[in-house]
Design a protein around this motif. Structure first.
Motif, PDB file in Angstrom:
ATOM      1  N   ARG A  74       0.817  -1.230   0.000  1.00  0.00           N
ATOM      2  CA  ARG A  74       0.000   0.000   0.000  1.00  0.00           C
ATOM      3  C   ARG A  74       0.838   1.262   0.000  1.00  0.00           C
ATOM      4  O   ARG A  74       1.934   1.297   0.517  1.00  0.00           O
ATOM      5  CB  ARG A  74      -0.869   0.035   1.258  1.00  0.00           C
ATOM      6  CG  ARG A  74      -2.086  -0.814   1.141  1.00  0.00           C
ATOM      7  CD  ARG A  74      -3.042  -0.515   2.262  1.00  0.00           C
ATOM      8  NE  ARG A  74      -2.529  -0.869   3.566  1.00  0.00           N
ATOM      9  CZ  ARG A  74      -3.000  -0.379   4.705  1.00  0.00           C
ATOM     10  NH1 ARG A  74      -3.969   0.527   4.678  1.00  0.00           N
ATOM     11  NH2 ARG A  74      -2.501  -0.770   5.859  1.00  0.00           N
ATOM     12  N   GLY A 133      -1.813  -0.744  10.653  1.00  0.00           N
ATOM     13  CA  GLY A 133      -1.030  -0.760   9.416  1.00  0.00           C
ATOM     14  C   GLY A 133      -0.915   0.632   8.807  1.00  0.00           C
ATOM     15  O   GLY A 133       0.110   0.987   8.216  1.00  0.00           O
ATOM     16  N   ASP A 134      -1.967   1.453   8.983  1.00  0.00           N
ATOM     17  CA  ASP A 134      -1.960   2.815   8.420  1.00  0.00           C
ATOM     18  C   ASP A 134      -0.857   3.666   9.052  1.00  0.00           C
ATOM     19  O   ASP A 134      -0.328   4.573   8.404  1.00  0.00           O
ATOM     20  CB  ASP A 134      -3.312   3.509   8.651  1.00  0.00           C
ATOM     21  CG  ASP A 134      -4.433   2.835   7.881  1.00  0.00           C
ATOM     22  OD1 ASP A 134      -4.145   1.871   7.158  1.00  0.00           O
ATOM     23  OD2 ASP A 134      -5.588   3.266   8.015  1.00  0.00           O
ATOM     24  N   ARG A 170      -6.436  -1.838   1.739  1.00  0.00           N
ATOM     25  CA  ARG A 170      -5.898  -3.129   1.268  1.00  0.00           C
ATOM     26  C   ARG A 170      -6.681  -3.641   0.064  1.00  0.00           C
ATOM     27  O   ARG A 170      -6.155  -4.345  -0.776  1.00  0.00           O
ATOM     28  CB  ARG A 170      -5.899  -4.150   2.414  1.00  0.00           C
ATOM     29  CG  ARG A 170      -4.894  -3.794   3.504  1.00  0.00           C
ATOM     30  CD  ARG A 170      -4.811  -4.881   4.555  1.00  0.00           C
ATOM     31  NE  ARG A 170      -3.915  -4.530   5.639  1.00  0.00           N
ATOM     32  CZ  ARG A 170      -4.259  -3.818   6.708  1.00  0.00           C
ATOM     33  NH1 ARG A 170      -5.491  -3.363   6.835  1.00  0.00           N
ATOM     34  NH2 ARG A 170      -3.370  -3.559   7.653  1.00  0.00           N
ATOM     35  N   VAL A 192       2.197   2.909   7.034  1.00  0.00           N
ATOM     36  CA  VAL A 192       2.065   3.440   5.669  1.00  0.00           C
ATOM     37  C   VAL A 192       2.290   4.949   5.686  1.00  0.00           C
ATOM     38  O   VAL A 192       3.025   5.501   4.851  1.00  0.00           O
ATOM     39  CB  VAL A 192       0.670   3.097   5.083  1.00  0.00           C
ATOM     40  CG1 VAL A 192       0.439   3.813   3.760  1.00  0.00           C
ATOM     41  CG2 VAL A 192       0.525   1.586   4.887  1.00  0.00           C
ATOM     42  N   SER A 218       4.551  -0.329   3.052  1.00  0.00           N
ATOM     43  CA  SER A 218       3.805  -0.615   4.281  1.00  0.00           C
ATOM     44  C   SER A 218       4.699  -1.431   5.213  1.00  0.00           C
ATOM     45  O   SER A 218       5.910  -1.517   5.007  1.00  0.00           O
ATOM     46  CB  SER A 218       2.493  -1.338   3.932  1.00  0.00           C
ATOM     47  OG  SER A 218       2.729  -2.514   3.219  1.00  0.00           O
TER      48      SER A 218
END
Ligand code: NAI
Length: 333
Positions: free
Chosen positions: A82, A216-217, A88, A220, A228
């Motif tokens: 990403r 996860g953001d 996703r 990123v 990512s």
């Protein structure tokens, strides 16, 4: 003698994951496969003094099939990661890559255990299942969607929220559902040790759930266009892979983990469908590992009202993602 293959081995996850697998003495042969640089990464890792003999293969090589031949386990972090602003689901371009890899596995290593890291996991695992069904090699007990990074994050973030960040490895929190935003369902009420200071404070609880779902953001955003999670994913991926290797080849019994798997009758997931009130074909659940891979699918167990609401949202979002994977049509060769 265990042969492991890493597909996407030259990538951000693939390189550290291959390094960590090279350090597991159960692995005697390690094949690295990628569209770029796999031969170089293999040469580099081959100098490490551990049992695994390392070879590298480019997908364009005429003998690239050799990477898969005789493989016992294939770990797959191949594909595009990403960038900021992407979900996703935006990574569905990876479905084609997954389908191609599935066909190579079906042809050359039909009995291998297959661990899928490539996103969107909620859809790519069904892509693998469908390709294996078409090839006549499908064994749902051997196909795992790797959602273990969510479990690792849950421990780390819970310990931080409690004010004991150094105790991250002492907290165990099952995470079920899927591997994307609202489909990620951390079962805080089942935390061991229990975390009443979070459960009884709605604001803290909502913040922790949100952090686990969207952790996860953070990566990123911080990497700002450079991808990512790679290092934490490699560690989580190898931790999960090692659990499977220990159960299948090391004779270790009774290990319980969570993984995104096929709930089809053949795999014994009918009980889960009753628990979640839906006939979703795939879900991340508690599984007991054993020589066959998924030895038993275990119940989700008791969840509280807040988790029931999250479950409803997860089920709603997962349905279309699964359907997208199941109905994926590869481009003609
Ligand atoms: P990356 O771009 O650094 O590495 C991907 C590698 O796959 C590259 O080396 C590329 O050449 C290779 N590749 C592309 N097509 C291929 C093919 N047909 N056959 C073999 N190799 C191929 O990406 P990164 O950061 O390593 O991420 C890989 C995947 O893992 C992404 O889809 C990402 O979203 C996913 N991911 C999954 C997580 C999870 O929890 N399951 C967590 C973090 C990332």
């Amino acid at each position: 003698m265990v042969k492991a293959v890493v597909c996407g081995a030259a990538g951000g996850i693939g390189q550290p994951l291959s390094l960590l697998l090279k350090l597991n003495p159960i692995v005697t042969e390690l094949a690295l496969y990628d569209v770029v640089n796999a031969v170089g990464v293999a040469a580099d890792l081959s100098h490490i003094a551990s049992p695994a003999q390392v070879t590298g293969y480019l997908a364009s090589q005429p003998d690239a099939d050799k990477a898969f031949q005789g493989a016992d386990i294939v770990v797959i972090p191949a594909g595009v990661p990403r960038k900021p602003g992407m979900t996703r689901d935006d990574l569905f371009v990876n479905a084609g890559i997954c389908n191609t890899l599935a066909n190579s596995i079906a042809k050359n290593a039909p009995n291998a255990f297959v661990l899928v890291i490539s996103n969107p996991v909620n859809s790519t695992v069904p892509v693998f299942a469908e390709a294996f069904k078409k090839a006549g090699t499908y064994d749902p007990k051997k196909l795992f969607g790797v959602s273990h990074l969510d479990v690792v994050r849950a421990s780390t973030f819970a310990a931080t929220a409690i004010g004991k960040p150094g105790d991250a490895d002492k907290y165990s929190i099952p995470v079920v559902g899927g591997h994307s935003g609202a489909t990620i369902l951390p079962l805080l009420s089942q935390a061991k040790p229990a975390i009443p200071e979070i459960l009884n404070d709605k604001e803290k609880r909502d913040a922790l759930v949100n952090r686990i779902q969207f952790g996860g953001d953070e990566v990123v955003k911080a990497k700002d266009g450079a991808g990512s999670a790679t290092l934490s994913m490699a560690q989580a991926g190898v931790e999960f892979t090692n659990h499977v290797l220990d159960a299948v080849f090391g004779g270790k019994k009774g290990k319980i983990v969570q993984s995104y798997i096929d709930l089809g009758a053949e795999a014994g997931g009918e009980g889960i469908k009753k628990e979640i009130g839906s006939d979703l074909a795939f879900f991340s659940v508690n599984i007991e590992l054993g020589p066959a891979g998924i030895e038993k699918i275990l119940p989700i167990g008791q969840i509280d009202d807040a988790e029931k609401a999250l479950l409803e949202a997860a089920v709603k979002e997962l349905g279309p993602s699964i359907e997208k994977g199941v109905s994926f049509q590869p481009a003609p060769p």
